[in-house]
Design an enzyme around this catalytic site. Structure first.
Site, PDB file in Angstrom:
ATOM      1  N   ASP A 387       0.817  -1.209   0.000  1.00 44.15           N
ATOM      2  CA  ASP A 387       0.000   0.000   0.000  1.00 44.15           C
ATOM      3  C   ASP A 387       0.856   1.268   0.000  1.00 44.15           C
ATOM      4  O   ASP A 387       2.048   1.235   0.334  1.00 44.15           O
ATOM      5  CB  ASP A 387      -0.910  -0.014   1.232  1.00 44.15           C
ATOM      6  CG  ASP A 387      -2.237   0.685   0.995  1.00 44.15           C
ATOM      7  OD1 ASP A 387      -2.382   1.378  -0.032  1.00 44.15           O
ATOM      8  OD2 ASP A 387      -3.139   0.525   1.846  1.00 44.15           O
ATOM      9  N   ASP A 448     -10.407   3.997  -2.052  1.00 49.74           N
ATOM     10  CA  ASP A 448     -11.022   3.080  -1.095  1.00 49.74           C
ATOM     11  C   ASP A 448     -12.542   3.203  -1.147  1.00 49.74           C
ATOM     12  O   ASP A 448     -13.091   4.311  -1.253  1.00 49.74           O
ATOM     13  CB  ASP A 448     -10.589   3.417   0.333  1.00 49.74           C
ATOM     14  CG  ASP A 448      -9.189   2.924   0.649  1.00 49.74           C
ATOM     15  OD1 ASP A 448      -8.445   2.580  -0.289  1.00 49.74           O
ATOM     16  OD2 ASP A 448      -8.836   2.892   1.845  1.00 49.74           O
TER      17      ASP A 448
END
Length: 555
Positions: A387, A448
């Site tokens: 990430d 997200d």
């Protein structure tokens, strides 16, 4: 397509000044006609080659410093005009630089790209260029690739760069009296020594009558050029993040693992992934906090003993002051003005919110990355979610200034792949897309998701509203980047949240999320506290996995 110009932005010397404004003030632009062969532009010789194949062309350009002094090469420019574009209003694909950057359809109006209201540093977290050149005012901008036309089913023009980790490609577009101007900039931002040569990636342009098919063919060409990893099986699983977030505990994970194992015949998944919240500090990935008192090895063993693949989240290039890595090796960090460069702000990770980035241009940093991810693999985690990868590709000073920002990212990912092994499944997230092709098996393709439809209004930071977590923004990118699935990697549209309680999503919004994931056939992970799901919620998960698996197999 009519060739218009070949150009280069350059500055005398080999400055490593990290200030985009300072660098831009010293830049020169030299240009000539876009024609095959060699021509001298300023202190550089540029040699253009072209492979013309019907309705598409691939162009390669090599440059050599013919002067007796180093030259800072900012960008190489290839300019075209699309003759015969449809009259009236046109739209184009604005493709984002990294996973979370805005990706969607925009009007090709006369205003061009709006000015970014929050400064070049923040803009540079979501665009390849933190501050566009002054001569790009009035142009629209897209990273990596774009396609323009009046509608999806009419005449369209595509332009893109087959990135492989050397340059970042930026596509600029605007209307003019004779058609549409289309220009590609190969962003290098690196010094070239006297006599040295450099050959950036291929530029590809194409015409057709179906914008989506043009994108699919372009992705196929990109995948072939970069050795895309597209053969992994369909991914179905469970992730801890979107219910437990940073508060995840070993007890909560094992409780859900037990429920998933008992319902495996009904909910056919094979992956259980632990996300953010287990680590002692950002940067110290092998050490856990008090919520995971036994460490990582027993967690991986429990997941595997239950019959699932074990997955683990890391942000491999990120470091905070509280980490052992920061205190022991501050020399490993990217820098600005002699100090550690600010990579991003994340108040949940560290007391001062400041997150720094490792410097993969250093051999010892790449060795550290390889050792760390080999150790994670040895613990039993064959699936690794990587990430916030963009931090190493933002503008900063590296130990080796000759390496481009794209090269820093590429070499860092190569080290992670070497450690994790060829048979590990690597998922990129928050990642500039081009340099990762051929190294990751899956890629997050949007912001997200969140238990709310719209971006939350507070705190509102102007310019990045569409990049922060929200289910609406995630869906837009899921559809806009569907053409990349099984051509560049397996698309990760992010997790499904099946719950209809403890959420700000309405029932129809939950169904919209399920539909987007299912019909695009990408990776299918859900993220709920299993025991809190109703029978209808579980039926929705089961149907989502069934349809997505079928779409993936048929695509």
């Amino acid at each position: 397509m009519e060739g218009v110009r070949l150009g280069v932005r350059f500055a005398p010397g080999a400055s490593s000044d990290a200030s985009e404004r300072a660098a831009a003030s010293n830049l020169h632009l030299a240009e000539g006609p876009l024609r095959v062969g060699a021509q001298r532009l300023g202190p550089l010789e540029l040699r253009l080659g072209a492979d013309l194949a019907g309705e598409h062309a691939e162009l390669d350009v090599a440059l050599r410093n013919t002067s007796q002094a180093p030259v800072h090469v900012d960008a190489v420019i290839l300019g075209f005009r699309w003759i015969g574009a449809p009259a009236g209003s046109l739209r184009f694909l604005k493709h984002g630089w990294q996973s979370w950057s805005f990706t969607g359809s925009r009007a090709l109006d006369d205003a061009g790209e709006p000015a970014f209201p929050s400064g070049p540093w923040l803009r540079g977290l979501h665009h390849a260029v933190g501050e566009p050149p002054a001569d790009r005012r009035g142009w629209h901008e897209s990273d990596l690739v774009s396609v323009v036309g009046a509608s999806a089913g009419g005449p369209a023009c595509l332009a893109g760069v087959l990135e492989q980790g050397l340059a970042f490609g930026v596509v600029y577009l605007r209307r003019d009296d004779a058609g549409v101007r289309v220009e590609l900039e190969l962003r290098l931002e690196a010094p070239l020594a006297p006599g040295a040569a450099l050959a950036p990636e291929l530029v590809r342009v194409a015409l057709g009558d179906d914008a989506v098919r043009l994108l699919e063919r372009h992705a196929e060409a990109h995948g072939r050029a970069a050795g895309a990893r597209t053969s992994a099986p369909f991914q179905a699983g469970w992730c801890s993040w979107y219910h437990f977030f940073h508060d995840v505990t070993e007890e909560a994970l094992l409780r859900n693992l037990d429920a998933l194992a008992r319902h495996r015949a009904d909910i056919p998944i094979d992956l259980v992934q632990l996300d953010d919240g287990y680590q002692r500090a950002i940067g110290d990935w092998l050490e856990t906090n008090d919520k995971f008192p036994r460490g990582l090895a027993p967690v991986a063993a429990a997941i595997r003993d239950a019959g699932f693949r074990a997955g683990l989240w890391t942000a491999p290039f990120c470091v905070v002051r509280e980490s052992r890595l920061f205190s022991q090796r501050p020399d490993w960090l990217l820098r600005r003005d002699g100090e550690p460069a600010l990579g991003l702000l994340h108040p949940a990770w560290t007391a001062d919110a400041r997150v720094y980035a490792l410097d993969p241009s250093r051999d010892d940093v790449r060795e550290h990355l390889e050792r760390t991810h080999a150790a994670i693999r040895a613990l039993g985690f064959g699936y690794q979610k990587l990430d916030f990868l963009y931090v190493v590709a933002t503008r900063a000073d590296a130990a080796d200034p000759a390496q481009t920002r794209a090269q820093r990212l590429r070499r860092g990912l190569e080290a992670v792949r070497a450690g994790a092994g060829e048979d590990a499944f690597l998922l990129g997230c928050g990642c500039p897309l081009g340099p990762a092709v051929g190294l990751v098996d899956g890629m997050r393709i949007g912001p997200d998701v969140a238990p709310h439809w719209f971006p939350q209004p507070e705190p509102k930071i102007a310019g990045i509203e569409e990049t922060v977590p929200s289910t609406r923004s995630a869906l837009r990118s899921t559809y806009a980047r569907a053409f990349q699935h099984r051509r560049l990697w397996l698309n990760d549209p992010d997790c499904f949240m099946a719950r209809t309680r403890d959420t700000g999503l309405s029932a129809s919004e939950v169904e919209s999320l399920a539909a987007a994931i299912a019909v695009t056939g990408g990776m299918t992970l859900f993220s709920d506290d299993f025991g809190a799901l109703s029978a209808d919620d579980l039926a929705r998960v089961r149907e989502l996995i069934r349809v997505a698996r079928e779409v993936d197999a048929g695509g």
